[in-house]
Motif scaffolding. Structure first.
Motif, PDB file in Angstrom:
ATOM      1  N   GLN A  98      -2.401  -8.136   0.358  1.00 18.00           N
ATOM      2  CA  GLN A  98      -1.043  -8.026   0.218  1.00 18.00           C
ATOM      3  C   GLN A  98      -0.567  -9.496  -0.466  1.00 18.00           C
ATOM      4  O   GLN A  98       0.678  -8.710  -1.391  1.00 18.00           O
ATOM      5  CB  GLN A  98      -0.719  -6.998   1.049  1.00 18.00           C
ATOM      6  N   GLU A  99      -0.660  -9.975   0.467  1.00 19.44           N
ATOM      7  CA  GLU A  99      -0.143 -12.024  -0.475  1.00 19.44           C
ATOM      8  C   GLU A  99      -0.070 -11.675  -1.978  1.00 19.44           C
ATOM      9  O   GLU A  99       0.737 -12.314  -2.320  1.00 19.44           O
ATOM     10  CB  GLU A  99      -0.648 -12.715   0.568  1.00 19.44           C
ATOM     11  N   GLN A 133       2.370  -9.345  -4.146  1.00 24.04           N
ATOM     12  CA  GLN A 133       4.134  -8.832  -4.499  1.00 24.04           C
ATOM     13  C   GLN A 133       4.555  -8.397  -5.432  1.00 24.04           C
ATOM     14  O   GLN A 133       5.055  -8.121  -5.318  1.00 24.04           O
ATOM     15  CB  GLN A 133       4.154 -10.009  -3.245  1.00 24.04           C
ATOM     16  N   GLU A 149       3.753  -5.083  -6.380  1.00 27.98           N
ATOM     17  CA  GLU A 149       5.240  -4.270  -5.902  1.00 27.98           C
ATOM     18  C   GLU A 149       6.536  -4.344  -6.042  1.00 27.98           C
ATOM     19  O   GLU A 149       6.834  -3.246  -6.200  1.00 27.98           O
ATOM     20  CB  GLU A 149       4.259  -4.508  -4.531  1.00 27.98           C
ATOM     21  N   VAL A 150       7.318  -5.561  -5.590  1.00 24.37           N
ATOM     22  CA  VAL A 150       8.296  -5.628  -6.197  1.00 24.37           C
ATOM     23  C   VAL A 150       8.782  -4.950  -8.007  1.00 24.37           C
ATOM     24  O   VAL A 150      10.052  -4.810  -7.203  1.00 24.37           O
ATOM     25  CB  VAL A 150       8.399  -7.305  -6.382  1.00 24.37           C
ATOM     26  N   ARG A 195       7.492  -2.607  -9.428  1.00 27.01           N
ATOM     27  CA  ARG A 195       7.277  -1.261  -9.045  1.00 27.01           C
ATOM     28  C   ARG A 195       8.269  -0.916  -8.860  1.00 27.01           C
ATOM     29  O   ARG A 195       9.239   0.301  -8.246  1.00 27.01           O
ATOM     30  CB  ARG A 195       5.688  -0.829  -8.217  1.00 27.01           C
ATOM     31  N   GLN A 196       8.724  -1.073  -6.693  1.00 31.29           N
ATOM     32  CA  GLN A 196      10.610  -1.072  -6.447  1.00 31.29           C
ATOM     33  C   GLN A 196      11.295  -1.342  -6.996  1.00 31.29           C
ATOM     34  O   GLN A 196      12.613  -0.076  -6.626  1.00 31.29           O
ATOM     35  CB  GLN A 196      10.393  -2.222  -4.907  1.00 31.29           C
ATOM     36  N   TYR A 256      10.445   4.375  -2.261  1.00 33.15           N
ATOM     37  CA  TYR A 256      10.447   2.827  -2.869  1.00 33.15           C
ATOM     38  C   TYR A 256      11.205   1.851  -1.853  1.00 33.15           C
ATOM     39  O   TYR A 256      10.809   0.494  -2.034  1.00 33.15           O
ATOM     40  CB  TYR A 256      11.038   2.506  -3.898  1.00 33.15           C
ATOM     41  N   PRO A 293      15.126  -2.328  -0.232  1.00 35.87           N
ATOM     42  CA  PRO A 293      14.853  -3.507  -0.788  1.00 35.87           C
ATOM     43  C   PRO A 293      14.938  -5.236  -0.274  1.00 35.87           C
ATOM     44  O   PRO A 293      16.096  -5.007   0.674  1.00 35.87           O
ATOM     45  CB  PRO A 293      16.196  -3.787  -2.136  1.00 35.87           C
ATOM     46  N   GLY A 294      13.878  -6.275  -0.053  1.00 29.88           N
ATOM     47  CA  GLY A 294      14.219  -7.687   0.242  1.00 29.88           C
ATOM     48  C   GLY A 294      13.806  -7.176   1.679  1.00 29.88           C
ATOM     49  O   GLY A 294      13.519  -8.136   2.258  1.00 29.88           O
ATOM     50  N   GLU A 295      13.186  -6.322   1.917  1.00 27.22           N
ATOM     51  CA  GLU A 295      12.224  -6.119   3.491  1.00 27.22           C
ATOM     52  C   GLU A 295      11.149  -7.645   3.649  1.00 27.22           C
ATOM     53  O   GLU A 295      10.281  -7.568   2.412  1.00 27.22           O
ATOM     54  CB  GLU A 295      11.568  -4.995   3.816  1.00 27.22           C
ATOM     55  N   SER A 296      10.518  -7.899   4.304  1.00 28.41           N
ATOM     56  CA  SER A 296       9.648  -8.725   3.875  1.00 28.41           C
ATOM     57  C   SER A 296       9.074  -8.984   5.802  1.00 28.41           C
ATOM     58  O   SER A 296      10.032  -9.064   6.684  1.00 28.41           O
ATOM     59  CB  SER A 296       9.407 -10.095   4.293  1.00 28.41           C
TER      60      SER A 296
END
Lengths: 159, 125
Positions: free
Chosen positions: A16-17, A20, A23-24, A26-27, A88, A91-94
């Protein structure tokens, strides 16, 4: 002991690293489309509300229709945003990209997305019902003022 | 990374779960400030295993308008760094290509995995 799904989760987190950015993007695309959809709600409401002039309504009917339209708009807006959130993510979740952290986040997100879909459905149906009720109120409580249309009045005056 | 004194280089690669293990594991913040490093001696091959766990988007994330609120949240989370030694499963990352190691492995080591046993007082070593 043989390794269970822990290794799979850890490998997924490690991968996943490197995924990212995709994915960003796409979201962001999903949220952009969802937000664009919310502006279309205004247009829909203008078309759906029926009567152009709410001033012809009785005072009680006017307030009722406006409250219903406002509530319907809010419900549709929140329903749309909730559906986008379910599709989706936030946003901004980590999180820490460790296998177990990712596993716990996934489990939470699966449950959350399920709840959000139900909420979005309820809000959307409620929004449509509110707008339909507003249309009903607009048509059923319109008063006949007896004043002819503007053009007609001008013709009579000029006769 | 693999300079442990008793590192058993001849240990064959095998994916195996060693269960809960007590050892000299410790957690520290990564140099970039957005990751955590877990290090200790692999109970499988006795090599020095170092695992870096970065902070990132789990499925998606952005730094837009809503990200401003996210940054505030991140700042709070950074203050309270979780004890990953207590929650994560560790994999041998001694960095040494042990015999019979497949060409493509996510964790370069002897293939062992384990959990760190918490101290009696509830914390990790």
């Amino acid at each position: 002991m043989t390794p269970g799904p822990d290794r799979r989760w850890a490998e997924l987190a490690r991968e996943q690293e490197f995924l990212q950015l995709a994915e960003v993007r796409r979201q962001a695309e999903g949220w952009r489309n969802g937000l664009a959809g919310t502006t279309a709600l205004l247009t829909v409401l203008v078309f759906v509300k029926g009567r152009d002039n709410l001033a012809d309504l009785s005072p009680g009917g006017r307030v009722t229709a406006m409250v219903l339209l406002g509530a319907g708009f809010l419900c549709l807006l929140c329903g749309t945003l909730t559906a986008v959130r379910a599709c989706y993510g936030r946003p901004g979740e980590s999180v820490y990209l460790g296998g177990q952290a990712l596993r716990r986040w996934t489990e939470r997100e699966v449950a959350r997305a399920g709840r959000l879909v139900i909420t979005a459905t309820v809000l959307s149906v409620a929004g449509v019902l509110c707008v339909a009720a507003a249309v009903g109120v607009a048509w059923s409580t319109t008063q006949d003022t007896g004043v002819p249309p503007e053009g007609g009045a001008a013709r009579i005056a000029g006769r | 990374m693999s300079e442990g004194g008793g590192h058993r280089f001849e240990e064959r690669y095998a994916e195996r779960d060693l269960g809960e293990v007590a050892g000299d594991f410790r957690q520290r913040s990564g140099p970039d400030g957005r990751s955590v490093v877990l290090e200790g001696t692999c109970p499988g091959c006795l090599g020095r295993s170092v695992t870096r766990i970065p902070r990132g988007a789990p499925g998606a994330g952005t730094k837009g308008l809503l990200g401003r609120f996210g940054r505030r949240r991140e700042a709070r989370e950074a203050e309270a760094e979780p004890d990953l030694l207590e929650t994560e499963v560790l994999f041998c990352e001694c960095g040494y290509a042990h015999p019979e190691q497949p060409a493509e492995v996510a964790f370069r080591g002897c293939g062992a995995q384990w959990r760190v046993r918490p101290d009696d007082d509830g914390g990790t070593p």
